[in-house]
Design a protein around this motif. Structure first.
Motif, PDB file in Angstrom:
ATOM      1  N   ASP A 244      42.955  24.815  12.276  1.00 28.94           N
ATOM      2  CA  ASP A 244      43.879  25.293  13.200  1.00 28.94           C
ATOM      3  C   ASP A 244      43.625  26.927  13.016  1.00 28.94           C
ATOM      4  OD1 ASP A 244      45.555  26.178  15.536  1.00 28.94           O
ATOM      5  OD2 ASP A 244      47.351  25.733  14.287  1.00 28.94           O
ATOM      6  N   ALA A 338      40.744  27.463  21.393  1.00 25.87           N
ATOM      7  CA  ALA A 338      41.958  27.036  21.113  1.00 25.87           C
ATOM      8  C   ALA A 338      43.102  27.240  22.332  1.00 25.87           C
ATOM      9  CB  ALA A 338      42.531  27.276  19.884  1.00 25.87           C
ATOM     10  N   THR A 352      44.168  19.253  21.137  1.00 24.24           N
ATOM     11  CA  THR A 352      44.308  20.342  20.363  1.00 24.24           C
ATOM     12  C   THR A 352      43.386  20.096  19.022  1.00 24.24           C
ATOM     13  OG1 THR A 352      46.184  19.661  19.181  1.00 24.24           O
ATOM     14  CG2 THR A 352      46.391  21.117  21.043  1.00 24.24           C
ATOM     15  N   GLN A 354      44.406  20.723  15.792  1.00 32.46           N
ATOM     16  CA  GLN A 354      45.211  20.850  14.641  1.00 32.46           C
ATOM     17  C   GLN A 354      44.742  19.792  13.539  1.00 32.46           C
ATOM     18  OE1 GLN A 354      49.157  20.324  15.947  1.00 32.46           O
ATOM     19  NE2 GLN A 354      49.506  22.488  17.241  1.00 32.46           N
TER      20      GLN A 354
END
Length: 387
Positions: A244, A338, A352, A354
């Motif tokens: 991330d 992102a 995403t 993450q």
């Protein structure tokens, strides 16, 4: 912070836990095996305490298997860096002796006293990318070793040997031109033939690995490969190790983490910086390869490098400045990716990236100051464009 912190000192076949409250009072502790029954007993011991959090040491290393099992059972887990728990152990005892109960206590205390520890996430695409790029790097190192051995044999068989960058087909063609009659020459030729066969096999594996990496990177929606000097391996390493990108507050923070930000070495009236040897060296290597590729092509990176040389910088200093500039480019591109992936078309939330990042805590004990000159507030757009 919950009322109870459960510190875990993990090993391959055992895990020692210690439970402390907000006042660092020890409530319980024990040692468990990591097989099915031992893990279930450890989980039951932890669940006796409500409002709890598990603090596991080294969740990207030896503690990964325990942390991921706890996550799968719905527990909240934070990652405690090994250096942080070691520091807590030394400060607590004064002599830093290591035992499993002492280590578990140090992990729990470090988690209780340290705000902002990374909460571990379940394994996802970034973990798969790390596994694949590690495999790709292993294949690359294996190919380099095979080619080196092949060069050594060809030098004995062919006057002057072979050229530096040698493919399996070129090596086979060279080998077909020699027909030694002595037993030593025949043995060398046979060994060279075997190495050429191994080289052919490993080249096929590398091609398959690159395809798998490209497909997986495309599934993440990343646009890193649009940058000059970043291929499938580089993009996979960036995504896999960084995870991330929003965990870095600024591009300077990111540069400090990857080792391209210089260290402040000022003293008195003398203001200077020196090279940082800290940071994630895998990411630093990706940025170095990116810089080398940009220097080989007609890019803004090459022009920037030449401007630094004209300003009186040495070649090494100019290369460091270029890597610092490219670090900003990569950071900017990953942040943009992102944001784009966070909200899909029509304002709907999309995928995403993450993950549990490869480095437990992005805080690096280096200067986050940018090298004077290399990075501007508004980066040149054509520096990131492929030539």
């Amino acid at each position: 912070m919950p009322n109870v912190v459960i510190g875990v000192d993990p090993h391959k076949r055992s895990a020692t836990i210690e439970v402390i409250d907000q006042r660092e009072r020890v409530l319980a502790g024990d040692r468990f095996s990591t097989d099915h029954d031992g893990y279930k007993a450890m989980l039951a011991a932890g669940r006796k305490h409500s409002d709890r959090i598990w603090a596991v040491e080294g969740c990207n290393g030896i503690g990964r298997h325990v942390a991921q099992r706890l996550l799968a059972d719905g527990e909240t887990v934070v990652d405690v860096p090994t250096k942080l728990s070691a520091r807590a152990r030394v400060f607590a005892t004064g002599q830093g002796r290591k035992t499993d109960p002492v280590d578990a206590h140090s992990v729990a205390v470090a988690a209780l006293r340290t705000p902002g520890l990374r909460q571990v996430q379940a394994d996802d695409t970034t973990v798969a990318l790390r596994l694949l790029v590690d495999r790709r790097d292993q294949l690359g190192r294996g190919r380099t070793e095979i080619v080196s051995r092949l060069h050594h044999l060809l030098l004995e068989l062919i006057p002057g040997g072979a050229k530096k960058f040698l493919s399996a087909q070129q090596a086979r063609a060279l080998l077909n031109t020699v027909r030694p009659r002595d037993v030593v020459g025949k043995t060398r030729r046979w060994l060279a033939s075997e190495l050429i066969h191994e080289l052919t096999v490993i080249d096929k594996k590398i091609k398959i690995a690159n395809t798998e990496l490209t497909d997986l990177i495309d599934s993440t929606g990343s646009t890193l490969q649009e940058l000059t000097g970043i291929g499938p391996s580089g993009a996979a390493r960036l995504i896999g190790d960084i995870g991330d990108i929003t965990r870095f507050a600024s591009r300077a923070h990111f540069a400090s983490w990857n080792g391209t930000a210089p260290l402040d070495a000022s003293s008195g009236d003398q203001n200077r910086h020196r090279l940082s040897r800290a940071g994630n060296r895998r990411i630093n290597r990706v940025l170095h390869i990116m810089a080398v590729v940009q220097l080989r092509r007609d890019t803004e990176g090459r022009r920037y490098y030449r401007r630094k040389l004209a300003a009186g910088k040495t070649s090494m200093e100019a290369m460091r400045a270029l890597k610092r500039r490219l670090s900003d480019i990569v950071y900017k591109r990953m942040v943009a990716d992102a944001r784009r992936l966070e909200t899909g078309p029509g304002g709907h939330v999309g995928a995403t990236l993450q993950s549990s990042a490869a480095d437990l805590n992005p805080m690096i004990d280096t200067s986050e100051k940018s090298l004077p000159g290399p990075a501007e507030t508004h980066l040149r757009a054509d520096l990131s464009a492929a030539s």
